[in-house]
Design a protein around this motif. Structure first.
Motif, PDB file in Angstrom:
ATOM      1  N   MET A   1      -7.057   3.636  -4.757  1.00 37.18           N
ATOM      2  CA  MET A   1      -7.525   3.155  -3.455  1.00 37.18           C
ATOM      3  C   MET A   1      -8.784   2.312  -3.603  1.00 37.18           C
ATOM      4  O   MET A   1      -8.944   1.283  -2.925  1.00 37.18           O
TER       5      MET A   1
ATOM      6  N   TRP B   1      -8.182  -4.496   7.077  1.00 35.44           N
ATOM      7  CA  TRP B   1      -7.884  -3.412   8.019  1.00 35.44           C
ATOM      8  C   TRP B   1      -6.567  -2.729   7.685  1.00 35.44           C
ATOM      9  O   TRP B   1      -6.163  -1.788   8.383  1.00 35.44           O
ATOM     10  N   THR B   2      -5.896  -3.177   6.634  1.00 35.34           N
ATOM     11  CA  THR B   2      -4.786  -2.400   6.079  1.00 35.34           C
ATOM     12  C   THR B   2      -5.258  -0.991   5.753  1.00 35.34           C
ATOM     13  O   THR B   2      -4.539  -0.004   5.957  1.00 35.34           O
ATOM     14  N   PHE B   3      -6.513  -0.892   5.285  1.00 31.62           N
ATOM     15  CA  PHE B   3      -7.045   0.394   4.849  1.00 31.62           C
ATOM     16  C   PHE B   3      -7.546   1.251   6.007  1.00 31.62           C
ATOM     17  O   PHE B   3      -8.074   2.348   5.787  1.00 31.62           O
TER      18      PHE B   3
ATOM     19  N   ALA C   1     -11.581   2.467   8.276  1.00 32.07           N
ATOM     20  CA  ALA C   1     -11.430   2.127   6.858  1.00 32.07           C
ATOM     21  C   ALA C   1     -12.529   2.770   6.019  1.00 32.07           C
ATOM     22  O   ALA C   1     -12.262   3.331   4.946  1.00 32.07           O
TER      23      ALA C   1
ATOM     24  N   THR D   1      -9.146  -6.570  -2.963  1.00 30.32           N
ATOM     25  CA  THR D   1      -8.762  -7.297  -1.748  1.00 30.32           C
ATOM     26  C   THR D   1      -9.972  -8.013  -1.160  1.00 30.32           C
ATOM     27  O   THR D   1      -9.920  -9.211  -0.860  1.00 30.32           O
TER      28      THR D   1
ATOM     29  N   TRP E   1      -2.980  -3.819  -7.626  1.00 32.55           N
ATOM     30  CA  TRP E   1      -1.728  -3.042  -7.559  1.00 32.55           C
ATOM     31  C   TRP E   1      -1.089  -2.940  -8.935  1.00 32.55           C
ATOM     32  O   TRP E   1      -0.720  -1.865  -9.399  1.00 32.55           O
TER      33      TRP E   1
ATOM     34  N   GLY F   1     -11.752   5.963   3.940  1.00 29.33           N
ATOM     35  CA  GLY F   1     -11.822   5.785   2.494  1.00 29.33           C
ATOM     36  C   GLY F   1     -12.677   6.851   1.835  1.00 29.33           C
ATOM     37  O   GLY F   1     -12.311   7.402   0.783  1.00 29.33           O
TER      38      GLY F   1
ATOM     39  N   PHE G   1      -5.303  -7.967  -3.817  1.00 29.18           N
ATOM     40  CA  PHE G   1      -4.652  -6.679  -3.557  1.00 29.18           C
ATOM     41  C   PHE G   1      -3.574  -6.394  -4.600  1.00 29.18           C
ATOM     42  O   PHE G   1      -3.530  -5.310  -5.196  1.00 29.18           O
TER      43      PHE G   1
ATOM     44  N   ALA H   1      -8.738  -1.718  -2.441  1.00 30.73           N
ATOM     45  CA  ALA H   1      -9.668  -2.192  -1.416  1.00 30.73           C
ATOM     46  C   ALA H   1     -10.704  -3.140  -2.011  1.00 30.73           C
ATOM     47  O   ALA H   1     -11.020  -4.188  -1.430  1.00 30.73           O
TER      48      ALA H   1
ATOM     49  N   LEU I   1       0.831  -1.202   0.000  1.00 30.41           N
ATOM     50  CA  LEU I   1       0.000   0.000   0.000  1.00 30.41           C
ATOM     51  C   LEU I   1       0.866   1.252   0.000  1.00 30.41           C
ATOM     52  O   LEU I   1       0.585   2.223  -0.727  1.00 30.41           O
TER      53      LEU I   1
ATOM     54  N   LEU J   1      -6.292   4.834   6.207  1.00 32.69           N
ATOM     55  CA  LEU J   1      -6.963   5.964   5.561  1.00 32.69           C
ATOM     56  C   LEU J   1      -7.688   6.824   6.603  1.00 32.69           C
ATOM     57  O   LEU J   1      -7.734   8.049   6.488  1.00 32.69           O
TER      58      LEU J   1
END
Length: 544
Positions: A332, A358-360, A312, A339, A215, A316, A211, A336, A171, A363
């Motif tokens: 983004m 929860w990586t996001f 998130a 993923t 990317w 976002g 993801f 998301a 990310l 944001l």
């Protein structure tokens, strides 16, 4: 020395200044690394049952990974000799952990802490793209605590947890490119690193590759929209970039190709890890039903993890509406969306599946950081500090004052992270249990006092419940545990072991195995509450 060589004062002082600047920069980096490591240690100490604060990590999944991992260093080959469905890189990490501590999760705790430190550093880098470093250093520990104290984290040691550094750094690389470098061509180094990260995900749990699919798609979109290039040049750039990304994936996968080729197990690797996971494990449903189920699952997971879910979602939305390039917003949405799509399109609703989402949550941290930065920039104190800093006599005191404030804020943030972890983690209650309170250690004492040298064991009716770990036993049966995947081989092979008395001990959960009375006698029985369910564990020993 520089003065003697060059014969002028200017060059001497210039190089001296560069040296001092380099030393200060290195010291700052070292301080940041230490801060991330300290945060990771405190958060992991509380959030994972692999921690020294817990008597044992009794999650069957983690014990299964540990058993397969340590078996690698005892000459067994995953998929061929032991049946389990995660990626080889995950087993290798657990195998390394077993070298650090063979019968406990101390080694796993070390690896979890290193992974969390890498996550913390990536979060800090992401925040630093949008807000000043002193705000980033405060937000980072709190974000880490929110992520690792979710129900998605579960009991510690999941494949999803081990992939979190890969997602977070992926990310960061993507956000950095589209914020600071686009529309310039992405560097080959960034592409190669992205490919290596994707390759690691491929070899841990490939259903999380959505993801990195997004990317790379976004990189290709950037190539196709490049200005002042002919369409042929754009297509050529797409091909080159795609090949570099795939090269990175190959670099991460090559060690496992070599390993399985040398052990004659390439087919077993592909059949178990790819074929069975794709065509047997997931639900078979119409596409519209799959999409509906996926949305429902994501909604339920957001309710179960309100802090990260809120960060998130709101983060976002704020990222999309705030002033930024359209391609940053599209990036983004793609990351998301894919993923979530690839993880949940199979219809599996297990809590820990949502951890990559929860990586996001960063944001939300970006939104909070920008608000805080705005308030600081417009505060009376800030204006006064700026005014004072113009006075030579007051420059040093103001600088020192702000330095002290930053350090104090950083310490407070780590303390807050610890408080969040302890009060919101689903695992903290388990600290009250001691070794003597847990059934697995009662059964371990029985096996160790049986007088049997190098005892063998098989689990029936459950995943690896922990006896392989606490007793240091390496499995002798390919299906050393009962699988959730619906294949007939599991029951047939395990029944053969029981009927013919091929193992010294049998651990059964909640049922009596067929034909067990022929060769085995019940020597222990205990009840245990686990994940909200009452379980009964039975230990049988081969009659001599």
């Amino acid at each position: 020395m520089w003065y003697i060589i060059h014969g002028n004062h200017f060059e001497y002082y210039r190089m001296k200044g560069l040296f001092i600047h380099s030393m200060m920069s290195s010291s700052k980096k070292a301080g940041t690394y230490f801060y991330c490591a300290l945060t990771a240690f405190i958060v992991m100490l509380i959030c994972t049952r692999s921690s020294p604060l817990y008597a044992f990590n009794n999650w069957d999944d983690s014990n299964s990974y540990f058993t397969v991992g340590k078996s690698i260093f005892n000459g067994l080959v995953p998929y061929r000799d032991l049946f389990d469905q995660k990626g080889m890189m995950l087993y290798a990490m657990y195998g390394i952990a077993s070298l650090l501590s063979y019968k406990t999760f101390a080694g796993v705790f070390v690896i979890e802490t290193i992974a969390a430190a890498a996550v913390g550093l990536a979060i800090y880098r992401i925040y630093s793209l949008y807000v000043r470093p002193e705000i980033s250093i405060v937000l980072m520990p709190i974000t880490c605590a929110c992520i690792y104290s979710t129900r998605s984290f579960w009991w510690g040691g999941s494949a999803e947890e081990m992939m979190m550094p890969l997602f977070m750094w992926g990310l960061y690389l993507s956000m950095r490119y589209f914020k600071e470098e686009y529309p310039r061509e992405i560097s080959y180094k960034t592409l190669l690193i992205g490919g290596i990260l994707a390759g690691c995900v491929l070899n841990i749990k490939f259903n999380s590759l959505g993801f990195f699919f997004a990317w790379m798609v976004m990189i290709l979109i950037a190539d196709l929209t490049a200005k002042n290039l002919l369409i042929s040049q754009r297509l050529k750039m797409c091909v080159i970039h795609g090949c570099i990304f795939l090269l990175g994936m190959l670099i991460a996968t090559a060690p496992w190709i070599i390993y399985f080729a040398l052990n004659g197990a390439l087919y077993d690797w592909f059949h178990v890890y790819i074929y069975l996971n794709v065509f047997v494990y997931s639900e078979k449903l119409p596409m519209l039903q799959r999409i509906y189920n996926m949305c429902k699952i994501i909604y339920n997971h957001m309710l179960s993890n309100p802090y990260c879910g809120f960060m998130a979602l709101i983060g976002g939305i704020s990222f999309i509406v705030m002033k930024s390039r359209c391609i940053e917003k599209l990036n983004m949405i793609m990351l998301a969306g894919f993923t979530a799509l690839i993880i949940f399109i199979g219809g599996v609703e297990l809590q820990y599946y949502s951890l990559p989402l929860w990586t996001f949550a960063v944001l939300g941290g970006v939104a909070i950081g920008r608000i805080v930065e705005y308030l600081i920039d417009n505060s009376i104190y800030k204006k006064r500090a700026c005014k004072e800093s113009t006075d030579d006599e007051n420059t040093t005191p103001v600088s020192i004052r702000w330095h002290v404030i930053r350090i104090t804020a950083g310490i407070c943030a780590v303390v807050i992270a610890g408080i969040i972890s302890y009060t919101t983690s689903m695992n903290s209650f388990f600290m009250k249990y001691q070794r003597d309170d847990i059934w697995v250690y009662h059964f371990t004492d029985i096996i160790e006092n049986s007088g049997i040298e190098n005892p063998t064991l098989i689990n029936m009716g459950c995943f690896d419940a922990g006896l392989y770990t606490t007793c240091g036993i390496v499995p002798t049966c390919r299906f050393f545990q009962t699988q959730t995947i619906k294949i007939s081989d599991v029951g047939e092979v395990q029944d053969d072991f029981i009927v013919n008395g091929k193992t010294d001990f049998v651990l059964a959960r909640d049922y009596t195995p067929d034909y067990i009375d022929v060769h085995y006698e019940l020597i222990a029985h205990e009840s245990w509450e686990q994940s909200g369910y009452d379980c009964d564990f039975y230990l049988y020993q081969l009659a001599r």
